[in-house]
Design a protein around this motif. Structure first.
Motif, short mmCIF file in Angstrom:
data_model
loop_
_atom_site.label_atom_id
_atom_site.label_comp_id
_atom_site.label_asym_id
_atom_site.label_seq_id
_atom_site.Cartn_x
_atom_site.Cartn_y
_atom_site.Cartn_z
N ALA A 41 52.16 49.07 90.74
CA ALA A 41 51.66 47.99 91.59
C ALA A 41 52.18 48.16 93.02
CB ALA A 41 52.08 46.64 91.02
N MET A 42 53.47 48.46 93.15
CA MET A 42 54.04 48.66 94.48
C MET A 42 53.46 49.91 95.13
SD MET A 42 55.82 47.60 96.90
CE MET A 42 57.27 46.58 96.73
N ASP A 43 53.26 50.93 94.32
CA ASP A 43 52.66 52.17 94.79
C ASP A 43 51.31 51.88 95.42
OD1 ASP A 43 53.42 54.85 94.84
OD2 ASP A 43 51.90 55.37 93.35
N TYR A 44 50.53 51.07 94.71
CA TYR A 44 49.19 50.73 95.17
C TYR A 44 49.25 49.93 96.48
CZ TYR A 44 44.76 48.26 95.50
OH TYR A 44 43.58 47.73 95.96
N HIS A 45 50.07 48.88 96.50
CA HIS A 45 50.10 47.99 97.66
C HIS A 45 50.74 48.64 98.88
CE1 HIS A 45 48.33 44.48 95.80
NE2 HIS A 45 49.03 44.76 94.72
N ALA A 46 51.80 49.42 98.66
CA ALA A 46 52.49 50.05 99.79
C ALA A 46 51.61 51.13 100.42
CB ALA A 46 53.82 50.63 99.35
N ASN A 47 50.78 51.79 99.60
CA ASN A 47 49.92 52.86 100.11
C ASN A 47 48.51 52.38 100.43
OD1 ASN A 47 51.72 55.15 99.94
ND2 ASN A 47 51.60 54.91 97.73
N PHE A 48 48.26 51.08 100.20
CA PHE A 48 46.92 50.55 100.41
C PHE A 48 46.45 50.75 101.84
CE2 PHE A 48 43.95 47.16 101.56
CZ PHE A 48 43.00 47.31 100.57
N LYS A 49 45.25 51.32 101.95
CA LYS A 49 44.70 51.54 103.29
C LYS A 49 43.29 50.98 103.30
CE LYS A 49 45.53 54.11 107.23
NZ LYS A 49 45.10 52.99 108.06
N CYS A 50 43.04 50.03 104.16
CA CYS A 50 41.73 49.38 104.22
C CYS A 50 40.78 50.18 105.10
CB CYS A 50 41.88 47.97 104.77
SG CYS A 50 40.32 47.09 104.87
N ASP A 51 39.52 50.25 104.67
CA ASP A 51 38.50 50.98 105.45
C ASP A 51 38.00 50.15 106.62
OD1 ASP A 51 38.63 53.05 103.62
OD2 ASP A 51 37.05 52.20 102.36
N ILE A 52 38.11 48.84 106.52
CA ILE A 52 37.53 47.97 107.54
C ILE A 52 38.54 47.66 108.65
CG2 ILE A 52 36.37 45.75 107.96
CD1 ILE A 52 35.94 45.85 104.71
N HIS A 53 39.75 47.29 108.25
CA HIS A 53 40.75 46.87 109.23
C HIS A 53 41.69 48.02 109.56
CE1 HIS A 53 39.53 43.32 106.84
NE2 HIS A 53 39.40 42.78 108.04
N GLU A 54 41.68 48.40 110.84
CA GLU A 54 42.55 49.48 111.27
C GLU A 54 44.00 49.04 111.27
OE1 GLU A 54 42.07 51.91 114.94
OE2 GLU A 54 39.94 51.67 114.44
N ASN A 55 44.24 47.80 111.69
CA ASN A 55 45.58 47.25 111.75
C ASN A 55 45.93 46.58 110.43
OD1 ASN A 55 47.96 45.94 112.32
ND2 ASN A 55 47.24 45.06 114.26
N SER A 56 47.02 46.99 109.81
CA SER A 56 47.44 46.43 108.52
C SER A 56 47.62 44.92 108.60
CB SER A 56 48.76 47.05 108.09
OG SER A 56 48.60 48.42 107.85
N PHE A 57 48.10 44.44 109.74
CA PHE A 57 48.38 43.02 109.88
C PHE A 57 47.11 42.18 109.98
CE2 PHE A 57 52.29 45.10 111.19
CZ PHE A 57 53.22 44.36 110.50
N GLY A 58 45.99 42.82 110.27
CA GLY A 58 44.73 42.09 110.39
C GLY A 58 43.92 42.10 109.10
N CYS A 59 44.43 42.77 108.08
CA CYS A 59 43.69 42.89 106.82
C CYS A 59 44.23 41.92 105.78
CB CYS A 59 43.80 44.32 106.30
SG CYS A 59 42.97 44.53 104.72
N PRO A 60 43.38 41.02 105.28
CA PRO A 60 43.84 40.05 104.28
C PRO A 60 44.19 40.68 102.93
CG PRO A 60 41.47 39.79 104.70
CD PRO A 60 41.96 40.83 105.65
N ASP A 61 43.70 41.90 102.68
CA ASP A 61 43.98 42.57 101.42
C ASP A 61 45.30 43.33 101.43
OD1 ASP A 61 41.54 41.79 100.24
OD2 ASP A 61 40.51 43.38 101.33
N LYS A 62 45.82 43.55 102.62
CA LYS A 62 47.07 44.31 102.76
C LYS A 62 48.22 43.30 102.76
CE LYS A 62 49.61 47.97 104.08
NZ LYS A 62 49.90 49.08 103.16
N ILE A 63 49.06 43.33 101.73
CA ILE A 63 50.12 42.33 101.65
C ILE A 63 51.52 42.92 101.77
CG2 ILE A 63 48.81 40.58 100.37
CD1 ILE A 63 50.03 41.67 97.78
N ILE A 64 51.64 44.23 101.54
CA ILE A 64 52.96 44.86 101.63
C ILE A 64 52.96 45.87 102.76
CG2 ILE A 64 54.55 46.47 100.47
CD1 ILE A 64 54.82 43.83 99.15
N ILE A 65 53.97 45.80 103.59
CA ILE A 65 54.14 46.81 104.63
C ILE A 65 55.38 47.61 104.28
CG2 ILE A 65 55.40 45.22 106.22
CD1 ILE A 65 52.87 47.36 107.83
N PHE A 66 55.25 48.91 104.34
CA PHE A 66 56.38 49.78 104.00
C PHE A 66 56.75 50.64 105.21
CE2 PHE A 66 57.82 53.97 102.27
CZ PHE A 66 59.07 53.54 101.86
#
Ligand SMILES: [Zn+2]
Ligand SMILES: [Zn+2]
Length: 97
Positions: A41-66
């Motif tokens: 789960a952490m692997d997925y969230h820490a490596n999650f990269k959204c196709d729509i939002h370039e900035n991690s902080f602007g993506c509602p699906d991105k919850i973990i920053i590593f």
């Protein structure tokens, strides 16, 4: 008829073995490219990269920053800014991170 059936079963076993070999190679390649986290789960969230939002902080699906440099994990606060809350334990598996 019986000999045909036997061959058929041999064919299945061979295919399964090949699938395992291929899966092992893919997993090896993946783990070399990415840092290993405490759990899937952490692997997925820490490596999650959204196709729509370039900035991690602007993506509602991105919850973990590593932070690779500091080895720090944080929960992103979606308030339009770029703040996060540092976490010391994994929310999914409870490991110290
Ligand atoms: Zn975990
Ligand atoms: Zn997004």
């Amino acid at each position: 008829m019986f000999s045909n059936q036997k061959e058929y079963h041999c064919g299945i076993f061979r295919t399964v073995e090949e699938v395992f070999i291929n899966a092992g190679l893919i997993f090896k390649r993946r783990s070399e490219a990415m840092k290993k986290h405490c759990c899937e789960a952490m692997d997925y969230h820490a490596n999650f990269k959204c196709d729509i939002h370039e900035n991690s902080f602007g993506c509602p699906d991105k919850i973990i920053i590593f932070d690779e440099n500091d080895n720090d994990y944080g929960l992103i606060i979606h308030d339009g800014g770029s703040s996060s809350i540092g976490i010391a334990f994994c929310p999914w598996c409870g490991s110290k991170i």
